[in-house]
Write an enzyme that holds these catalytic residues in place. Structure first.
Site, short mmCIF file in Angstrom:
data_model
loop_
_atom_site.label_atom_id
_atom_site.label_comp_id
_atom_site.label_asym_id
_atom_site.label_seq_id
_atom_site.Cartn_x
_atom_site.Cartn_y
_atom_site.Cartn_z
N HIS A 61 3.62 0.72 2.07
CA HIS A 61 3.76 2.04 1.44
C HIS A 61 4.27 1.95 0.01
CE1 HIS A 61 4.56 2.53 5.85
NE2 HIS A 61 3.59 3.39 5.69
N GLU A 113 6.17 6.57 1.10
CA GLU A 113 5.25 6.36 -0.02
C GLU A 113 5.50 7.38 -1.14
OE1 GLU A 113 0.95 6.32 0.81
OE2 GLU A 113 0.70 7.14 -1.20
#
Ligand code: SF4
Length: 286
Positions: A61, A113
């Site tokens: 991520h 993320e």
């Protein structure tokens, strides 16, 4: 499994063979994969302060420059498993900032993320629903990018809404939804249109799996999210002619295969397999 997740897992295994390794957060949002990594002695830390190994891995991520610098300052060796398509999103956000745009990310505010994409910014907004767009303030330049696993239709819809809400602003959109997400979403929708029941396999906290569930539910009334074959219930297939099966990008093939076998057992009849790339659709022979 998408290439980003597969490469991250391979890198974790390779690094763990070379020496003790800690991963910062969940490498992927899938309990089966996480259990397998734990069995190999790989530690998971929620914060860099908890890390007891000399090497720390950043997940697929990604993370911010600020966080990388903080980690290196602690004397830790950092291995980045960041997916190249997450790097593309980081570069897009950096370009928007460099060109003087107020950055707006379409995504989940607390997702790892999105935190990585926004951590280096002084001012930004994150939107996921129409109400979030209504709460935005006006800026002369607004630059929009997206969490890589968002459905692209939602992203485009919110960008159009931002443009309508701020007609005087220069709104620039950089499409950072990743290709595997786009392909899987459109294949899943096509499948859901034909299916009486859809089974989506993936971790409960996997964003792209949950989005697949949401998209399929728009076209099929009977959609079930399962993590493993143990979650599949026989009664789901009552009077169903066509069962669709798809999975989030972090779901291992063997987990999907076991779900497929369980569906065939539950449906209690042979199915004629129709070949597809990321998914399978079975039609009960008439
Ligand atoms: S879902 Fe997309 S961005 Fe995320 S790891 Fe897979 S390919 Fe990369």
């Amino acid at each position: 499994m998408c290439f980003g997740v597969r490469d991250a897992i391979a890198l974790a295994v390779e690094q763990a063979e070379a020496g003790p390794l800690t991963i910062l957060g969940d490498l992927v949002h899938n309990p089966t994969v996480l259990g397998a990594l734990e069995a190999k002695g790989i530690a998971v830390a929620r914060d860099v302060g908890e890390v007891k190994t000399p090497t720390l891995m950043v997940t697929a991520h990604g993370t911010s420059e600020r966080s990388l610098a903080r980690t290196r300052a602690l004397g830790l060796r950092v291995v980045e498993a960041t997916c190249p398509l997450v790097h593309v999103a980081h570069r897009a956000v950096a370009a928007l900032r460099r060109d003087g745009y107020h950055v707006v990310i379409v995504g989940q505010r607390d997702h790892v993320e999105v935190r990585g994409l926004t951590d280096d910014l002084d001012g930004f907004d994150v939107v996921l629903e129409e109400d979030d767009v209504l709460a935005l303030e006006e800026h002369p330049r607004i630059g929009v990018a997206a969490q890589t696993t968002q459905p692209v239709e939602r992203v485009r819809h919110l960008v159009a809404l931002i443009r309508r809400r701020f007609p005087q602003s220069d709104v620039r959109f950089l499409d950072t939804v990743c290709k595997p997400t786009k392909e899987r979403q459109s294949a899943a929708v096509e499948m859901a249109r034909q299916a009486d029941v859809v089974i989506v396999v993936g971790g409960r906290s996997s964003n792209n799996t949950r989005e697949l569930v949401r998209s399929c539910a728009q076209y099929c009334a009977r959609v079930h999210h399962v993590q493993t074959d143990a979650d599949v219930r026989p009664e789901w297939f009552d009077a169903a002619n066509v069962v669709g099966l798809t999975a989030g990008t972090s779901t291992p093939d063997d987990v999907i295969d076991r779900v497929e076998s369980r569906i065939r057992l539950c449906a209690d009849a042979p199915f004629e397999a129709l070949p597809r790339s990321d998914q399978a659709t079975w039609r009960r022979p008439t």
